[in-house]
Motif scaffolding. Structure first.
Motif, short mmCIF file in Angstrom:
data_model
loop_
_atom_site.label_atom_id
_atom_site.label_comp_id
_atom_site.label_asym_id
_atom_site.label_seq_id
_atom_site.Cartn_x
_atom_site.Cartn_y
_atom_site.Cartn_z
N ALA A 181 52.76 28.15 -24.62
CA ALA A 181 53.36 28.79 -24.85
C ALA A 181 54.73 28.33 -26.58
O ALA A 181 55.37 27.13 -26.03
CB ALA A 181 54.51 28.91 -23.47
N PHE A 182 54.47 29.10 -26.83
CA PHE A 182 55.76 28.74 -28.14
C PHE A 182 56.04 29.65 -28.56
O PHE A 182 56.17 31.39 -27.93
CB PHE A 182 54.69 28.06 -29.45
CG PHE A 182 53.48 29.16 -29.30
CD1 PHE A 182 53.54 29.55 -30.33
CD2 PHE A 182 52.26 28.47 -28.76
CE1 PHE A 182 52.25 30.57 -30.85
CE2 PHE A 182 51.53 29.39 -29.21
CZ PHE A 182 50.92 30.22 -30.47
N ASN A 183 56.98 29.46 -29.84
CA ASN A 183 57.60 31.00 -30.28
C ASN A 183 56.17 31.59 -31.08
O ASN A 183 56.26 30.71 -31.95
CB ASN A 183 58.39 31.23 -30.98
CG ASN A 183 59.49 31.69 -32.24
OD1 ASN A 183 59.26 33.30 -30.92
ND2 ASN A 183 59.63 31.70 -33.15
N GLY A 184 55.89 33.24 -30.70
CA GLY A 184 55.00 33.67 -31.31
C GLY A 184 53.58 33.55 -31.01
O GLY A 184 53.03 34.73 -30.26
N SER A 185 53.68 32.58 -29.73
CA SER A 185 52.34 33.38 -27.97
C SER A 185 52.49 34.54 -28.01
O SER A 185 50.86 34.83 -27.95
CB SER A 185 52.84 32.49 -27.11
OG SER A 185 54.12 32.68 -26.25
N SER A 186 52.98 35.40 -27.81
CA SER A 186 53.13 36.68 -27.23
C SER A 186 52.58 37.70 -28.44
O SER A 186 51.64 38.67 -28.27
CB SER A 186 54.78 36.90 -27.17
OG SER A 186 55.59 37.52 -28.27
N THR A 187 52.90 36.85 -29.50
CA THR A 187 52.26 38.27 -30.65
C THR A 187 50.92 37.66 -30.95
O THR A 187 49.94 38.29 -31.04
CB THR A 187 53.01 37.48 -31.81
OG1 THR A 187 54.43 37.52 -32.52
CG2 THR A 187 52.51 38.87 -33.53
N ALA A 188 50.24 36.67 -30.51
CA ALA A 188 48.99 35.83 -29.89
C ALA A 188 48.28 37.26 -29.41
O ALA A 188 47.05 37.81 -29.90
CB ALA A 188 48.72 34.67 -30.23
N ARG A 189 48.94 37.50 -28.04
CA ARG A 189 47.80 38.55 -27.02
C ARG A 189 48.71 39.31 -27.59
O ARG A 189 47.86 40.25 -27.17
CB ARG A 189 48.99 37.52 -25.89
CG ARG A 189 48.59 38.70 -24.94
CD ARG A 189 49.77 38.88 -23.47
NE ARG A 189 49.21 39.32 -22.62
CZ ARG A 189 47.89 39.38 -22.24
NH1 ARG A 189 47.08 38.56 -22.28
NH2 ARG A 189 48.16 40.31 -20.76
N SER A 190 49.17 39.76 -28.19
CA SER A 190 49.39 41.38 -28.44
C SER A 190 48.65 41.74 -30.07
O SER A 190 47.99 42.95 -29.82
CB SER A 190 50.39 41.42 -29.26
OG SER A 190 51.19 41.04 -30.44
N GLN A 191 47.37 40.46 -29.81
CA GLN A 191 46.91 40.92 -31.41
C GLN A 191 46.17 41.04 -30.55
O GLN A 191 44.84 41.45 -31.74
CB GLN A 191 46.91 39.74 -32.66
CG GLN A 191 48.03 40.03 -33.47
CD GLN A 191 48.67 41.67 -34.39
OE1 GLN A 191 47.96 41.40 -34.62
NE2 GLN A 191 48.94 41.78 -34.44
N VAL A 192 45.33 39.67 -30.25
CA VAL A 192 43.54 39.60 -29.99
C VAL A 192 42.77 41.21 -29.17
O VAL A 192 41.94 40.84 -29.55
CB VAL A 192 43.03 38.55 -29.77
CG1 VAL A 192 43.93 37.32 -29.55
CG2 VAL A 192 44.37 38.25 -27.60
N GLY A 193 43.88 41.39 -28.68
CA GLY A 193 44.15 42.84 -27.54
C GLY A 193 42.51 44.35 -28.42
O GLY A 193 41.58 44.70 -28.50
N PRO A 194 44.59 44.51 -29.70
CA PRO A 194 43.73 45.77 -29.95
C PRO A 194 42.73 45.36 -31.35
O PRO A 194 41.72 45.74 -32.42
CB PRO A 194 44.53 45.51 -31.11
CG PRO A 194 45.71 45.16 -30.30
CD PRO A 194 45.59 43.94 -29.38
#
Length: 462
Positions: free
Chosen positions: A414-427
């Motif tokens: 977990a780090f600032n930006g970890s949610s972006t990684a998750r939101s990118q690998v799905g699409p």
């Protein structure tokens, strides 16, 4: 959201200038009259359970008043707290996911828990009982390891959360169909591919597998394959690698063969395809363990279910590195000027996460699973698990599978930006799946990965 992030960064800079590196201590609760606030996402099915156990908590700590607010969804909690932190009016306790905590920590707003967990001080409760202020060795060992370890996934080795209630992914399957055709359950992805082929041969109109979360699938494959996904320390985004591209291209081939669909590609949760009575249906669905009742078909006019639901663990890359994702809320405590508020907050968090009766009752009401092992010994919960079947008690069957795979749970850094990684690998997955045959698949997959990495780096200002 970017405005909130900018404010939190400014607060973080101001705090970093004024901060002095000192060892934290855990002030013991002294019986002071304090009020603590708790932000959560509980609906009307869960608040009665919470109310009952707040009353029990108050009987032990009569001078601690607990006030709670149901703020909507998990992201609503995050957004509300992010607005409140710069004003210093954040709650004492909140439901959280790891990336939420990483965001709050830009302003150093979250209280680390190590000193509280390890405290050997004692306190006397209203009923005269003397207990350890921190966690006993037995209480620490009682947590399911994967759930507990989520609290220290922030790159500094410190503990920021305790698990509240959890879910994972499981494989739902049409047990009636499997039994009728003598189909074996897949334990590996290779076996799943062969099984999909068998199902298509039996029912050419079917789409054998539905997978709800493309993001979970990508992240889980990285974990099972022991290849890089992200890191809590820079460089953060590591998923643009040959091994990840290989499994994405493999699943693209499956999609092109008609073996699978996903929530995005199907346009809805794939449970709808799994329980469908239409000509096109699936016979397997990978989804949240907390959504078991949505994977159960509607009873017919005769009061029976069209088919029996079976549940098993998801396939693995190999038996030596079994991994399934850990999801669901944890609890974090926020720093406050009054140390007694923090101490009281710790006692409430400790109460919710270690109280066997609460964990049992909350799990049964929510569809999530308990975070401590000893709940399996609770008489009421044991009866619930023993009732498990593929019909009326499918939620119990799901919980049973979750408990059986307790050693396999993982969480991501977990780090600032970890949610972006998750939101990118799905699409990224679905973008690659829909690359048509006859195209330069390798080049287009490379480009999709590069674009996803670029979006992740942009999100943190790189």
């Amino acid at each position: 959201m970017k405005k909130i992030l900018s404010i939190l960064l400014l607060v973080a800079m101001l705090l970093s200038v004024a901060s002095v590196a000192v060892a934290e201590e855990a002030p013991v609760y002294d019986g002071s009259a304090v009020t603590i606030t708790f932000y959560n996402t509980m609906g009307t099915n869960l608040t009665p359970v919470l109310d009952a156990y707040i009353a029990e908590f108050n009987a032990l700590y009569p001078n601690i008043t607990v006030q709670y607010t149901s703020v909507g969804g998990y992201d609503d909690v995050r957004d509300q707290i992010s607005k409140e932190i710069p004003e210093g009016i954040q709650p004492n306790i909140a439901y959280c996911y790891p990336d939420h905590v990483a965001l709050y920590n830009l302003a150093k707003a979250v209280q680390t828990l190590d000193a509280y967990i390890d405290s050997t001080a004692t306190i006397t409760l209203a009923d005269g009982t003397v207990e350890t202020f921190g966690l006993t060795a037995e209480q620490k060992a009682d947590f399911i390891e994967g759930y507990y370890n989520e609290g220290k996934q922030f790159g500094d080795g410190l503990m920021y959360t305790l698990p509240m209630s959890k879910s994972t992914e499981v494989l739902y399957y049409n047990k009636t169909f499997f039994d009728e055709h003598n189909l074996a359950l897949p334990t590996t992805w290779e076996e799943l591919e062969a099984l999909c082929l068998q199902i298509v041969e039996i029912d050419p109109m079917s789409i054998p597998l539905g997978y709800d979360s493309e993001s979970n699938w990508f992240i889980t494959m990285c974990e099972q394959s022991n290849i890089p996904y992200t890191s809590a320390t820079a460089p953060h985004f590591l998923f643009d690698n040959a091994e990840a591209k290989d499994f994405v291209k493999m699943f693209r081939d499956w999609y092109q063969e008609g073996y699978l669909t996903t929530q995005t590609l199907y346009g809805a949760y794939t449970s709808g395809l799994f329980v469908s009575t239409n000509e096109t249906k699936s016979y397997m669905s990978i989804g949240s363990s907390a959504g078991a009742t949505h994977q159960r078909p509607t009873k017919g006019a005769d009061g029976s279910y069209p088919f029996e639901v079976g549940i098993t663990t998801i396939p693995q890359v190999n038996a030596e590195n079994k991994k399934v994702i850990s999801q669901g809320p944890s609890l974090c405590i926020f720093k406050k000027a009054n140390p007694q508020e923090v101490a009281a907050s710790w006692l409430f968090v400790k109460f919710l996460t270690t109280n066997v009766a609460f964990q049992a009752e909350f799990a049964m009401a929510s569809g999530y699973v308990p975070v401590i092992k000893s709940v399996s010994e609770n008489e009421v919960y044991a009866e619930f698990i023993n009732s498990a079947d593929g019909g009326d008690y499918v939620a119990a069957l799901s919980a049973k599978v979750c408990l059986e795979q307790a050693d396999y749970y993982y969480t991501s850094p977990a780090f600032n930006g970890s949610s972006t990684a998750r939101s990118q690998v799905g699409p990224l997955m679905t973008k690659c799946f829909t690359i048509p045959d006859g195209s330069d698949v390798d080049a287009l997959v490379d480009a999709a990965f590069a674009d996803a990495i670029a979006e992740c780096e942009y999100s943190i200002g790189w």
